[in-house]
Design an enzyme around this catalytic site. Sequence first.
Site, PDB file in Angstrom:
ATOM      1  N   LYS B 229      44.438  36.805  42.856  1.00  0.00           N
ATOM      2  CA  LYS B 229      43.543  37.907  43.228  1.00  0.00           C
ATOM      3  C   LYS B 229      42.835  37.465  44.498  1.00  0.00           C
ATOM      4  O   LYS B 229      42.007  36.556  44.475  1.00  0.00           O
ATOM      5  CB  LYS B 229      42.535  38.173  42.094  1.00  0.00           C
ATOM      6  CG  LYS B 229      41.547  39.265  42.412  1.00  0.00           C
ATOM      7  CD  LYS B 229      40.778  39.666  41.167  1.00  0.00           C
ATOM      8  CE  LYS B 229      39.606  40.578  41.446  1.00  0.00           C
ATOM      9  NZ  LYS B 229      39.785  41.526  42.518  1.00  0.00           N
ATOM     10  N   LYS B 400      42.164  41.554  35.458  1.00  0.00           N
ATOM     11  CA  LYS B 400      41.740  40.596  36.474  1.00  0.00           C
ATOM     12  C   LYS B 400      41.031  39.465  35.754  1.00  0.00           C
ATOM     13  O   LYS B 400      40.213  39.687  34.870  1.00  0.00           O
ATOM     14  CB  LYS B 400      40.844  41.238  37.535  1.00  0.00           C
ATOM     15  CG  LYS B 400      39.632  41.985  37.017  1.00  0.00           C
ATOM     16  CD  LYS B 400      38.887  42.632  38.182  1.00  0.00           C
ATOM     17  CE  LYS B 400      37.791  43.547  37.655  1.00  0.00           C
ATOM     18  NZ  LYS B 400      37.185  44.367  38.690  1.00  0.00           N
TER      19      LYS B 400
END
Lengths: 348, 540
Positions: B229, B400
Amino acid sequence: MRHPETWLRVTPEGLLCEPGGFYIDPPRPVARAVITHGHADHARPGHQAVLATPETLAIMRARMGEGAGASQQAMRHGEVLRQGEVTIRLVPAGHVLGSAQVVMEWQGSRAVVSGDYKRQPDPTCLPFEPVPCDVFVTEATFALPVFRHPDPAHEVAKLLRSLSLFPERTHVVGCYALGKCQRLIALLRAAGWDRPIHLHGAQQPLCRLYEELGVPLGELRPATVANKAELKGAIVLAPPSAIADRWARRLAEPVTALASGWMRVRQRAKTRGVELPMVISDHADWDALNRTIDEVGAPEVWVTHGRDDALVHALALRGIRGRALHLVGLGEDEDETPAEAPEGAPAA
Amino acid sequence: MSLPAFAELLERLIFTPGRNAKLALLRDWFATQPDPDRGVGLAALTEELVFTAAKPAMIRDLVAARTDPVLLALSHDYVGDLAETVALIWPERTGVNASPPTLSEVVEALEVTPKAELPGLIAGWLDTLDSGGRLALIKLITGGLRVGVSGRLARVALAEWSSKPVEEIEEIWHGVAPPYLPIFRWLEGQEEKPDPRDAPVFRPLMLAHPLEDRDLAALDPAAYRAEWKWDGIRVQLTAGPGGRRIWSRGGEDISGGFPEILEAMDFHAVLDGELLVIRDGPGGGVVAPFADLQQRLNRKLVGPKMLRDYPVGVRLYDLLFVEGEDLRPLPFDERRRRLEDWVARHAPARMDLSAMIAFGSVAQLSEVRDGARAASIEGLMLKRADSPYLAGRVKGMWWKWKRDPLSIDAVLMYAQRGHGKRSSFYSDYTFGLWRPAEGGGEELVPVGKAYSGYTDEELGWLDRWIRNHTVSRFGPVREVEKSLVLEVIFDAAQLSGRHKSGVALRFPRIARIRTDKPASEADRLENLMAYVEAGPATDE
């Protein structure tokens, strides 16, 4: 004719009418005071003898009890009094209930001390009456051409529109406890708002007094004991200092409004965190100040407090002699004083 | 309806802090205003319509011709803002019979009026308006409304007002120009949904949920794919015969700020990726910390120096359309394969593939995550191998998994009141760390500001503590006794020339109030500096 500058003087105790032996709105305790109206920056406690309208005296007694003056003399509009060699009259100033201009004559000349005043209609007090004079002593709180107060009915309509858009939210309006509060209530009633209006504790005594003095305000309730459900969609009037502070946590998702002439300038409203600024003032705006000065026809105008620089300049353009008195202590009404200068947080 | 109604909306929006209240104001605008003004007003609020017909100097000249110079100067000095000064001081003429212009009249007239006639036209309008209307007009025609209404917020309001899904509105939004008549007719049920055809439109992004411990326990490693990420800004690249656009996460057109990317988009596809500052380094592109990218954000014009010092690129995550074919219903694995093929074939400049991270178990993945120290990496993304590309945040599809935050014990220095519901609370905290003072001894230097992380109870406690320990006040800010220690957590520490301390924190928030710790034992600036990455992150 003796020019008023020979008999009306600025002293450390305040504005002194020498041949009459009295001060007007003195900031310090004196033997003999004439008080234009009940706001704290004009009516101070501790004078020996106080001359004012009956309403102003009642307001002073309500606010300061014993401090309202050892001896009190009420004088109605229209009465004439001789104090020493000076004749005195009190004439309505249109500012708040009981507010008066002090009209003084001595040896053929006339001076008028306006106190604070406005020219917009106000159902809670008598309208300002212009009195022709040789020297007009005026305030200048809003003496910049950017200050032009709109029709207060328009501002109240904004509040009511917001209530219809957010019917679940309390609308809390910051307003000074003497005058502004009762005028707002009267404006709301005139706009058809007949539901109870809730009050912060600080607003209640003067509302009661106004009613005793013959100003009807409709149903008023204390906001402090009301529960949250009752305050949904209610109008609550509170001192400006309370609307965004801990006291306001009892309200239902409040929309914070503030009724003040300063709300005309966005930064003022932003700094105070106001969501709904309402430009309603009990002071004359720029146009009203200038119109009033033209109506009283004085060749000379003295400015007690406020933006004397702009007003004296504008007067000079019309051939009127202007003089700034720089009287201390005036203009300290809570809602009519500019907020502290905004300063950002120190850079992180 | 005319300009005064727009002025009133503008005034309320400017003073309204809450998102829900802003939405209510916008819904009311859509419900009560006629076409085309509601669409014109909407476009003006979201700055999709920007006028530059009138320069501030023209407005200044107009007012100077109507006011005394001394009074104007005193007024400007008092008010600060020129447009507001003009709006307030403009002499009102009695006996003006003309009614105020409508928004669309203003827009049309600005387009057709010769330059020489503009001052007269604008003065005429100003004569018909009250101060609020004048301010709205001046801000509108000089191109500076700035009311904080994003396009996204406006579309959410449209969705709430019309009960249509916001994603459907998003997909056609940029295909229809202001005043959006076909959209309003569709939302009111009078017409079919407009078809944007080839026009470049924004497709709502697929978003991820934060991964909690219980989700992790239930995670089947075989069913998920992992990627880094990256700490940049999420973008969607749209290019084809109808034009090229770079969309932000919320569907704002940010093409103008990144000309080098736009130039590289000589393809016919829709891509999802991360915009990053990427510099050449040993072994390939090196991603710079977010602070570098910040230099490039919110700029209308980009100079050659910016382009050289902060070169941007896009790391590609996904392929949504290719030559008009909608790939979104396909599973992630299939889209990924198509993306890899596509990149191999087109090799677009300034773009590269987001690497897939191989892992056999959750434990292994956890190790990978803990090993990532680069400031430009926020953590991991986990995507279900069979997930179609869906609008918004769909539970269980994408996760995430951020890195564990870093932490310091800092001393509370200043507090500021919040907004809206928090306006009675001191809820924004500036905190500092110790460093050697110039004249010997120790001093606190502010290192950041936090306004989240605490519970309601902690907020109440902090509010009371601040009121009881104030040493001075500057407007809405209180300086407090330097005696309360707060544990502050944050995602990364980055060097910054713009901060007095020389360091900037990413997402600082309050983790705990450390009443057990004396201020003298709080961390020193050097402890924080140890968290700053020695150099920018490499690709791995």
